[in-house]
Design an enzyme around this catalytic site. Structure first.
Site, PDB file in Angstrom:
ATOM      1  N   SER A   1     -11.171  -0.068   2.848  1.00  0.00           N
ATOM      2  CA  SER A   1     -10.785  -0.560   4.543  1.00  0.00           C
ATOM      3  C   SER A   1      -9.374   0.387   5.203  1.00  0.00           C
ATOM      4  O   SER A   1      -8.800   1.215   5.017  1.00  0.00           O
ATOM      5  CB  SER A   1      -9.618  -1.429   4.108  1.00  0.00           C
TER       6      SER A   1
ATOM      7  N   ARG B   1       1.141  -0.945  -0.470  1.00  0.00           N
ATOM      8  CA  ARG B   1      -0.143  -0.461  -0.028  1.00  0.00           C
ATOM      9  C   ARG B   1       0.682   1.546   0.211  1.00  0.00           C
ATOM     10  O   ARG B   1       0.430   1.995   0.733  1.00  0.00           O
ATOM     11  CB  ARG B   1      -1.040  -0.412   1.036  1.00  0.00           C
TER      12      ARG B   1
ATOM     13  N   GLU C   1      -4.887   2.963   6.981  1.00  0.00           N
ATOM     14  CA  GLU C   1      -4.427   2.348   4.664  1.00  0.00           C
ATOM     15  C   GLU C   1      -5.226   3.929   4.351  1.00  0.00           C
ATOM     16  O   GLU C   1      -5.016   4.657   3.198  1.00  0.00           O
ATOM     17  CB  GLU C   1      -5.351   1.697   5.004  1.00  0.00           C
TER      18      GLU C   1
END
EC number: 1.3.1.98
Length: 318
Positions: free
Chosen positions: A241, A192, A311
């Protein structure tokens, strides 16, 4: 609406953005839409947050390049896609927010199972185009709620795959105004994360798959869509998320083990359906949503001994 050639300082509003406003001008050949003090809450999935000092929607690639090159050094620039995985703080966004519209949303198939995709193209459109062309390996993009620009920057992933697995290269305009082509290796992808500079805008990207049967590809996409529908609170105001999965564990499990399922702060709530999702039950502010996320992090660290990393990207003035 400020028209091309107008001095953006005319009628400048007071506040921290004024210094930028007094120095910004629009060149005569910029054709896109420019709005001042533009509300952003309707443009993000959480439906919360402040305004952009300036919101620019370029007419096409050359329009965007001309605009970026006209900005004085140091003016903040932030690209905005579908507004998923994003908290825009209630104080708003300084500088210029660039939103890529239809001119950047195209997807074209080429030779060798390669797709060229605009920075504003959605994951659903990319995966559907690949399916129709018999290109396998891009099905997971069906499960990423965002645009090419966003998931190239974040190395978006789902269902065991990530952008680093399929990206050949991308065309990017840097904050300096320079346009460059960066390979997947040059982005130095990790979980990520990429090395793409802050303020850089992904204009387009090339993804490579492999030959596949359209029916089988479609069946896998349907499976992904059904799995998301069953496990995630898709029909709520959410950002996707919230926290990265720690090595060897799942963020949702840690949040649940810390007793945070259903936890609220104002109208913000930890989803009871999937505990790695925060939701806006009604009129939650971005302060509520971010504050709830920080409380979850505190409780997980205290009870599970793990510090969760965000995130969701949090941007703007508090």
């Amino acid at each position: 609406m400020i028209q091309p050639g107008d001095d953006m300082a005319n009628g400048g509003a007071p506040g921290s953005a004024q210094d930028h406003e007094e120095r910004l001008k629009i060149p005569q050949d910029v054709r896109g839409k420019l709005r001042r003090d533009a509300p952003l809450d309707k443009l993000v999935w959480f439906k919360a947050g402040g305004v952009a000092d300036w919101l620019f929607e370029p007419a096409d690639r050359q329009d965007l390049i001309a605009f970026i090159n006209a900005l004085p050094p140091g003016v903040p620039v932030m690209p905005l896609g579908l507004g998923s995985n994003l908290i825009i703080r209630d104080g708003g966004i300084p500088g210029v927010v660039v939103r890529l519209g239809k001119a950047f949303a195209g997807v074209e198939t080429g030779e060798g199972n390669v797709l060229r995709c605009g920075g504003g193209a959605s994951g659903i459109l990319v995966s559907s185009t690949a399916r129709d062309a018999g290109v396998k390996g891009l099905e997971f993009l069906r499960g990423i709620p965002g645009t090419v620009g966003g998931f190239v920057r974040m190395n978006g992933g789902a269902y065991g795959r990530e952008v680093a697995d399929i990206l050949l290269d991308c065309d990017v305009i840097l904050p300096s105004g320079d346009c460059v082509t960066l390979s997947s290796a040059e982005l130095r992808y990790s979980y990520r994360h990429s090395a793409l500079p802050e303020g850089a805008i992904v204009l387009s990207a090339r993804f490579e798959g492999e030959p596949g049967d359209p029916a089988e590809i479609g069946a896998e996409m349907d499976r992904i869509a059904a799995a998301r529908e069953e496990s995630q609170p898709l029909r709520t105001k959410t950002g996707g998320s919230t926290f990265k999965n720690p090595d060897g564990d799942k963020a949702w499990r840690l949040v649940d083990a810390a007793g945070c399922r259903g936890l609220t702060m104002g109208d913000a709530q930890v989803s009871e359906k999937h505990t790695n999702f925060l939701i806006n039950k009604g009129e939650a502010t971005s302060t509520d949503i971010e504050g709830l996320g920080e409380e979850v992090r505190r409780r997980v660290a205290e009870s599970q001994g793990v510090t969760l990393e965000w995130e969701i990207k949090r941007v703007g003035r508090p």
